[in-house]
Design a protein around this motif. Sequence first.
Motif, PDB file in Angstrom:
ATOM      1  N   LYS A 150       0.850  -1.189   0.000  1.00 60.28           N
ATOM      2  CA  LYS A 150       0.000   0.000   0.000  1.00 60.28           C
ATOM      3  C   LYS A 150       0.882   1.233   0.000  1.00 60.28           C
ATOM      4  O   LYS A 150       1.670   1.431   0.896  1.00 60.28           O
ATOM      5  N   GLU A 151       0.699   2.054  -1.010  1.00 62.88           N
ATOM      6  CA  GLU A 151       1.554   3.228  -1.139  1.00 62.88           C
ATOM      7  C   GLU A 151       0.867   4.501  -0.658  1.00 62.88           C
ATOM      8  O   GLU A 151       1.402   5.590  -0.807  1.00 62.88           O
ATOM      9  N   GLN A 152      -0.332   4.340  -0.117  1.00 62.42           N
ATOM     10  CA  GLN A 152      -1.022   5.515   0.408  1.00 62.42           C
ATOM     11  C   GLN A 152      -0.327   5.944   1.688  1.00 62.42           C
ATOM     12  O   GLN A 152      -0.229   5.194   2.635  1.00 62.42           O
ATOM     13  N   VAL A 153       0.188   7.169   1.731  1.00 62.18           N
ATOM     14  CA  VAL A 153       0.855   7.685   2.922  1.00 62.18           C
ATOM     15  C   VAL A 153      -0.167   8.425   3.765  1.00 62.18           C
ATOM     16  O   VAL A 153      -0.853   9.321   3.267  1.00 62.18           O
ATOM     17  N   PRO A 154      -0.295   8.082   5.035  1.00 61.46           N
ATOM     18  CA  PRO A 154      -1.271   8.779   5.867  1.00 61.46           C
ATOM     19  C   PRO A 154      -0.905  10.237   6.050  1.00 61.46           C
ATOM     20  O   PRO A 154       0.259  10.568   6.258  1.00 61.46           O
ATOM     21  N   VAL A 155      -1.886  11.107   5.969  1.00 55.68           N
ATOM     22  CA  VAL A 155      -1.659  12.541   6.146  1.00 55.68           C
ATOM     23  C   VAL A 155      -2.447  12.996   7.360  1.00 55.68           C
ATOM     24  O   VAL A 155      -3.629  12.685   7.504  1.00 55.68           O
ATOM     25  N   ALA A 156      -1.762  13.728   8.219  1.00 56.94           N
ATOM     26  CA  ALA A 156      -2.427  14.175   9.443  1.00 56.94           C
ATOM     27  C   ALA A 156      -3.522  15.186   9.110  1.00 56.94           C
ATOM     28  O   ALA A 156      -3.358  16.023   8.240  1.00 56.94           O
ATOM     29  N   SER A 157      -4.634  15.069   9.800  1.00 55.79           N
ATOM     30  CA  SER A 157      -5.719  16.026   9.604  1.00 55.79           C
ATOM     31  C   SER A 157      -5.369  17.354  10.241  1.00 55.79           C
ATOM     32  O   SER A 157      -4.494  17.438  11.104  1.00 55.79           O
ATOM     33  N   TYR A 175       1.378   3.449  14.270  1.00 53.62           N
ATOM     34  CA  TYR A 175      -0.053   3.323  14.535  1.00 53.62           C
ATOM     35  C   TYR A 175      -0.709   4.699  14.678  1.00 53.62           C
ATOM     36  O   TYR A 175      -1.761   4.973  14.067  1.00 53.62           O
ATOM     37  N   MET A 176      -0.105   5.559  15.462  1.00 47.30           N
ATOM     38  CA  MET A 176      -0.701   6.868  15.750  1.00 47.30           C
ATOM     39  C   MET A 176      -0.702   7.782  14.524  1.00 47.30           C
ATOM     40  O   MET A 176      -1.679   8.503  14.282  1.00 47.30           O
ATOM     41  N   VAL A 177       0.364   7.747  13.761  1.00 48.58           N
ATOM     42  CA  VAL A 177       0.404   8.550  12.534  1.00 48.58           C
ATOM     43  C   VAL A 177      -0.641   8.033  11.551  1.00 48.58           C
ATOM     44  O   VAL A 177      -1.313   8.805  10.854  1.00 48.58           O
ATOM     45  N   GLY A 178      -0.809   6.717  11.518  1.00 54.37           N
ATOM     46  CA  GLY A 178      -1.847   6.118  10.675  1.00 54.37           C
ATOM     47  C   GLY A 178      -3.241   6.567  11.072  1.00 54.37           C
ATOM     48  O   GLY A 178      -4.161   6.592  10.238  1.00 54.37           O
ATOM     49  N   LYS A 179      -3.412   6.936  12.348  1.00 59.76           N
ATOM     50  CA  LYS A 179      -4.707   7.423  12.840  1.00 59.76           C
ATOM     51  C   LYS A 179      -4.866   8.931  12.630  1.00 59.76           C
ATOM     52  O   LYS A 179      -5.843   9.527  13.074  1.00 59.76           O
ATOM     53  N   GLY A 180      -3.855   9.542  11.962  1.00 59.90           N
ATOM     54  CA  GLY A 180      -3.945  10.971  11.675  1.00 59.90           C
ATOM     55  C   GLY A 180      -3.397  11.869  12.760  1.00 59.90           C
ATOM     56  O   GLY A 180      -3.602  13.083  12.735  1.00 59.90           O
ATOM     57  N   GLN A 181      -2.651  11.297  13.734  1.00 57.05           N
ATOM     58  CA  GLN A 181      -2.091  12.103  14.822  1.00 57.05           C
ATOM     59  C   GLN A 181      -0.673  12.565  14.471  1.00 57.05           C
ATOM     60  O   GLN A 181       0.004  11.991  13.627  1.00 57.05           O
ATOM     61  N   MET A 236       7.296   9.397   8.171  1.00 59.99           N
ATOM     62  CA  MET A 236       6.089   9.584   8.976  1.00 59.99           C
ATOM     63  C   MET A 236       6.040  10.984   9.588  1.00 59.99           C
ATOM     64  O   MET A 236       4.965  11.580   9.702  1.00 59.99           O
ATOM     65  N   MET A 237       7.191  11.512   9.975  1.00 58.62           N
ATOM     66  CA  MET A 237       7.231  12.873  10.517  1.00 58.62           C
ATOM     67  C   MET A 237       6.740  13.868   9.476  1.00 58.62           C
ATOM     68  O   MET A 237       5.888  14.725   9.749  1.00 58.62           O
ATOM     69  N   VAL A 238       7.287  13.727   8.256  1.00 57.21           N
ATOM     70  CA  VAL A 238       6.926  14.653   7.191  1.00 57.21           C
ATOM     71  C   VAL A 238       5.446  14.516   6.818  1.00 57.21           C
ATOM     72  O   VAL A 238       4.725  15.502   6.673  1.00 57.21           O
ATOM     73  N   SER A 239       4.970  13.266   6.693  1.00 57.54           N
ATOM     74  CA  SER A 239       3.585  13.033   6.270  1.00 57.54           C
ATOM     75  C   SER A 239       2.582  13.534   7.302  1.00 57.54           C
ATOM     76  O   SER A 239       1.453  13.880   6.967  1.00 57.54           O
ATOM     77  N   SER A 240       3.005  13.580   8.581  1.00 56.59           N
ATOM     78  CA  SER A 240       2.094  14.025   9.636  1.00 56.59           C
ATOM     79  C   SER A 240       2.131  15.534   9.836  1.00 56.59           C
ATOM     80  O   SER A 240       1.393  16.075  10.657  1.00 56.59           O
TER      81      SER A 240
END
Length: 579
Positions: free
Chosen positions: A56-63, A97-103, A132-136
């Motif tokens: 899965k190449e979808q990178v989670p983005v923080a809200s 886990y937390m970044v995946g949840k948008g945090q 993950m730092m950048v994506s969040s």
Amino acid sequence: MAVPLNSVSTVTNHPSPENARNTCGFFSNIPKFLPFFHTKSISRNLASSHLSPSIKEQVPVASKGSSIFTLPNWRSGKNDPRNKELRLYDAFLYLEYMVGKGQKPDKTHATQLLYDLCNCNKLRKAARVMEMMVSSGTIPDAASYTFLVNNLCKRGNVGHAMQLVDKMEEYGYPTNTVTYNSLIRGLCMRGNLSKSLQFVEKLIQKGLVPNAYTYSILLEASYKEKGVNEAMLLLDNIIAKGGKPNLVSYNVLLTGLCKEGRIDEAKQFFRNLPLKGFNPNVVSYNILLRSLCFEGRWEEANELLAEMVGEDRSPSIVTYNILISSLALHGQTNHAIKILDEMYFGEQFKPIAASYNPIIARLCKDRKVDAVIKCLDQMLERHCSPNEGTFNSIAVLCEEGLVHEVFSILQALRIKQSSSTHDFYRAVISGLCRKGNTFAAFQLLYDMTAYGFTPDSYTYSSLIRGLCLEKMLVAAVDVFYIMEENGYRPDVDNFNALVLGLCKSRRTDLSLKVFEDMISKGYMPNEITYTILVEGIVHEEHKELASVVLKELHLKEVISRNTVERLVMQYELEDMAVC
């Protein structure tokens, strides 16, 4: 420094280089390890494999309204390596886990996690922390970027480092000369001087100025690839273009002359340094001293030692270690031990493991087991911890047929250090394999298992890597099937170790056979497996085929977009549109 060498006689019989080992009958003298090799008719169509799960190449983005969270404290608790590693991994999983949840993670915590992962050589996870730092929406500082780039390059992951630098620039971090120097050194370590020179041009085009460290890296790569004469021409060219090398650059050339055995020329070059505007420092003296001592030219070495007075040229711990190791090499262990004692009772330097190891190795070569034990006891009494080099020095006794004595010494060492059986013997095996002592590792493994040591995945991977490193490829494959015969199911890391070792030995054909055998037995390859195989095809100088296979693997969703971009960049593969 009172270190007279006058009493040392010149020895004409230098130790002869170790003969290459023959893989035939490698396991013949080792109980429980009988060669077994199973071959099959294996198709080579790598890209047709469907067994890996889709990436899965979808990178989670923080809200926008995401809150900042802190990581669990992975630095507290028991200090043994296994517990530390587990806590570190737990913190990484929690971050994921937390970044995946948008945090959004606390910047200080995430940065420290990155540093600690790098220090534990978990570079892929460290790079993932950065992503993950950048994506969040957490902006990492430039220092952490540079630190990660430097560590990636040191470990040979130049492609990852290049990709990271591109991301730095995308996110508004202008690349500095220090970062580029890390990339240049990484490329040079892989024997890619021409690409390094191209990077220097790119650096100049960006308005950055190469520094003396840049030149030193290039000069070192030049003498290693093309010889010191070519390196000297490169230096002349650098100066002609307005570059300003420093003493470090000239020390690199001095090293090159010594490495090529041109000691008289090196002496002249050393004496001419003031004419170039530089006075020799302790590093310059140590470079020349090492060559004189190892060649047994004691009178000249004494003359040089007499000059080592003053702030910039006073003897260092390196100077002491040069004297100790050269004396031990020539069989003068008593004299070497006197210098060791002088270090210990002096005020400036205390002996380290590297000070003891050459003496231990020589005593082992001379079969002086009691003296080895005495030397090791002294190390521990003086609060000097044995290291990987110590294990390899003790293993010299294996070459003398004293395998059981080696195990007894190691067993006593483990008990005195209060180390766990598993961690200690695992470290010994991996340390021996890394230094080309795989045969000794196998010899010792039997005694270790008899005393409760159970080899794990990491241990088996170390043995496989060691055999491949020593070009004993058939034996490496044998180990794999022996594992299965003894009821141990290899994991993907074991397969990857074997595939990588075969590819590095330019036997990608064998690695592809191993890969298909892996598939036929129901093992699940991962992205690393596929990446290794693509790199193996590149190293066999089939770039076009590598591009085709890489594209097909990406379409099958077994290699991520990030990995494709990295490989294309690192190996200058035919560019391909990646959706």
